[in-house]
Design an enzyme around this catalytic site. Structure first.
Site, PDB file in Angstrom:
ATOM      1  N   LYS A 152      31.368  44.934  25.739  1.00  0.00           N
ATOM      2  CA  LYS A 152      30.417  44.540  26.708  1.00  0.00           C
ATOM      3  C   LYS A 152      30.412  45.450  27.769  1.00  0.00           C
ATOM      4  CE  LYS A 152      30.625  42.826  30.233  1.00  0.00           C
ATOM      5  NZ  LYS A 152      30.428  43.507  31.706  1.00  0.00           N
ATOM      6  N   THR A 212      36.098  52.347  28.132  1.00  0.00           N
ATOM      7  CA  THR A 212      34.771  51.655  28.668  1.00  0.00           C
ATOM      8  C   THR A 212      35.250  50.305  29.307  1.00  0.00           C
ATOM      9  OG1 THR A 212      32.721  51.109  28.218  1.00  0.00           O
ATOM     10  CG2 THR A 212      34.353  50.494  26.597  1.00  0.00           C
ATOM     11  N   GLU A 232      22.354  48.214  32.873  1.00  0.00           N
ATOM     12  CA  GLU A 232      21.475  47.322  33.594  1.00  0.00           C
ATOM     13  C   GLU A 232      20.056  47.847  33.927  1.00  0.00           C
ATOM     14  OE1 GLU A 232      25.123  45.242  35.924  1.00  0.00           O
ATOM     15  OE2 GLU A 232      24.247  46.830  36.854  1.00  0.00           O
ATOM     16  N   SER A 240      24.967  36.708  43.812  1.00  0.00           N
ATOM     17  CA  SER A 240      24.508  35.238  44.012  1.00  0.00           C
ATOM     18  C   SER A 240      23.626  34.495  42.797  1.00  0.00           C
ATOM     19  CB  SER A 240      23.361  35.229  45.228  1.00  0.00           C
ATOM     20  OG  SER A 240      22.446  36.233  44.930  1.00  0.00           O
TER      21      SER A 240
END
Lengths: 407, 407
Positions: free
Chosen positions: A179, A190, A276, A407
């Site tokens: 992941k 990693t 991302e 959040s």
């Protein structure tokens, strides 16, 4: 070598499980277990960050001191990093609970965590999670896939790979999962990656193979330049393929190295491509460099350049930024001598030669750059060494994901 | 030391001009001239990128070999980088045209370019621009401001600073301007910065002062980690303040250094705060470090971290990312010993202590982080040295600006 479907349960004798333990996420699996029916020799590499998460400190000790490992307990949501002595004690409690539930030695349990830094783990939920993981563990491929999904954080895709090789007439299988999506700039290893194999191999030789391979696989990817506190690669070999033990400098070792490389490279590329916010896997191949180390540094500088990454997102053939990144990498070269190319499934064009722009069509360049996998080839014209690095484009979504991750 | 209004024309005998030469932009000034009535001693620092733009190569030679400099011709829109021999010949032609128009020696002309890499300059438009610049040059502050606006690319604000000091009863003035918004990670020097002074000082001492100061000013800022091909700082001293020559290790030298530092730091901070897409100036102060070099490396690692920069944009007190960045900086330290604080005009709070989160209110942290200037204080608790670095937040607009800058 044969690529096969599967992940950490592909090799003989490995089981996995996943469970929704409610660590931080709701309504999804967030704990995973990898278990081997037989004790495994262990190899591992860990983050070079001096701020090491508790599980990294814990696992380093197990890898160095324990003769065998037999289980790995992983949670997503909380990284157990910057958590002090309390955080470390949760690693110990996790290992103890898993050892009891699995009736194995306490020092054969490894732990790994990924998620937000600075929060303490809810150890009660971890312990109840372990119970369910132990009860639910299974040896089928689906169990491995569920485990690979359970360890995802901002990842959008689960990441698995498996291959088979023949060693002295025995089929040896290697499988892995990982992941990683943000805070990805491994240095020694990693984010979280786990490779299992049924090969018979000594701890020393497995360690050597792993160390040799990570410099060209996991250490050659970057999403954002941030080397995490939790980077961990664990490799477990349980010997259940019953091949004659793999010896150093043998054809069998070469075959094993090649198989391990295939797993590591596949997982590393999947991580880079799922960076991302990424819309593209961005590969840089440096060829004809004077040394391997130069080639690695140059390739990594390009895939780490924010400006180049943003240009890739915009499908903009802004080769000046690539040249700029090569130039500040620290490697000395003559910019007038090198050549640059873009390539993807849509074609290949030369973009830079003799110190100036090559004569290319911007339209064609944009077409090539609009594919989901894009490669820059840097021909240094000054040697025989090469290296490849993998990153991703820099997008609005990277900012969105990270401007308010907690959040 | 007195801060005053102004820029490159603040010091005695300096003139400036700006003109819309149509280099690449339309309907705006895109060329500027700095001119001194008297010849100046010169100091300069340039990019460490091995891919050096033609004007960098040209100016390095002038700074090293010419006894004096008297004019600087700057254009925005095209960087004249990666332009080969043709690009270098345009520097020569620019200097020649300016020398003729100003009736000064050809080797007293410096050139600088900023903008897109890889395009050739339209030399005919440069030459007609020089004619207009020469005719229009003036010594008032407004002329300096127009010049500072003419050299902007993706900058949103022009950047000037000026101070006055007394040296042996004479008023000595220093003024400067700079531009820089993306590809900002200076290493020896920043994108483009020009400082003028009427001080009487030798070339050797001016060079020493500049070299000493850039390591703590321009070299301590970063917008995106990309060290440009064009980074240039030029300092011109024309001696028209008629102070007794400033000598090494004197109180006068200290006063001059302090004034130069004020100009450089002000310009550097303006560049960081106006980073591409930035909504906040992000400062990191490292205190009580064992060495100055450690303090610099640590401070710069934090302001360069993409994840931390995105968190600053989100007003998110994600201190784990700060600790992570310190950890991979390369400096060895004990994470359990250090302390972290956030501060801004809205207040100051401790966020990390004894290896774990400090007891702080997230609400208060968000309030502090919502100011346009935000500081992280890193107390290493292990020495007497300190350093400060400046960057900016990472925003959607950074990606937007850079995904398609060339079009």
């Amino acid at each position: 070598m044969k690529k096969i479907t599967g992940g950490v349960t592909a090799a003989k004798g490995f089981q996995a499980a996943a469970v929704a333990a409610g660590i931080k996420y709701k309504d999804r699996d967030d704990m995973a277990l990898i278990y081997s029916e037989k004790p495994c020799v262990l190899a591992g590499t860990f983050t070079s960050n001096v701020v090491k998460a508790a599980p990294v400190l814990f696992d380093k000790k197990v890898v160095e001191e324990s003769p065998y490992g037999q289980a790995v307990v992983i949670n997503a949501g909380i990284a157990n990093a910057c958590t002090g002595r309390e955080g470390f004690s949760y690693c110990e409690q996790t290992a103890k609970a898993a050892a009891e539930a699995l009736s194995i030695s306490e020092n054969a349990v490894l732990v790994a965590s990924t998620g937000v830094i600075g929060m303490q783990l809810p150890i009660d939920r971890i312990v109840s999670g372990i119970k369910k993981l132990t009860e639910g563990k299974q040896g089928d491929l689906e169990a491995g896939t569920r485990a690979s999904r359970a360890i995802m954080t901002t990842d959008t895709k689960n990441k698995e790979a498996a291959v088979q090789i023949e060693i002295s007439g025995r089929t040896v299988t290697l499988g892995g999962m990982c992941k990683g999506s943000g805070m990805i700039h491994p240095n020694m290893c990693t984010m979280l990656a786990f490779v299992t194999t049924d090969a018979v191999i000594s701890k020393e030789l497995l360690t050597k193979a792993v160390k040799e391979d990570v410099v060209d696989t996991f250490n050659m990817i970057s999403v954002d330049g941030d080397t995490s506190t939790n980077d961990t690669l664990l490799v477990l070999a349980n010997g259940m393929a019953e091949n004659p033990e793999i010896r150093e400098n043998s054809p069998e070792y070469e075959a094993f190295r090649e198989a391990l490389h295939e797993i590591n490279e596949t997982l590393a590329k999947k991580m880079a491509g799922d960076g991302e916010g990424a819309t593209a896997l961005f590969e840089t191949k440096v060829i004809h460099a004077p040394s391997k180390q130069d080639a690695r540094i140059l390739a990594k500088a390009v895939i780490c350049s924010s400006l180049t990454k943003a240009a890739i997102y915009g499908h903009d053939a802004n080769w000046g930024r690539i040249l700029c990144a090569l130039g500040y990498s620290g490697v000395i070269f003559d910019p007038e001598k090198i050549e640059l190319f873009f390539e993807s499934k849509a074609g290949r064009i030369q973009i830079y030669k003799d110190g100036v722009a090559a004569d290319y069509s911007e339209e064609e360049a944009t077409k090539i750059l609009s594919e989901p996998e894009v490669t820059v080839v840097v021909d240094m014209k000054n040697g025989e060494e090469s290296a490849t690095a993998w990153g991703c484009d820099l997008t609005y979504d990277y900012v969105k994901i990270n401007a308010d991750y907690r959040s």
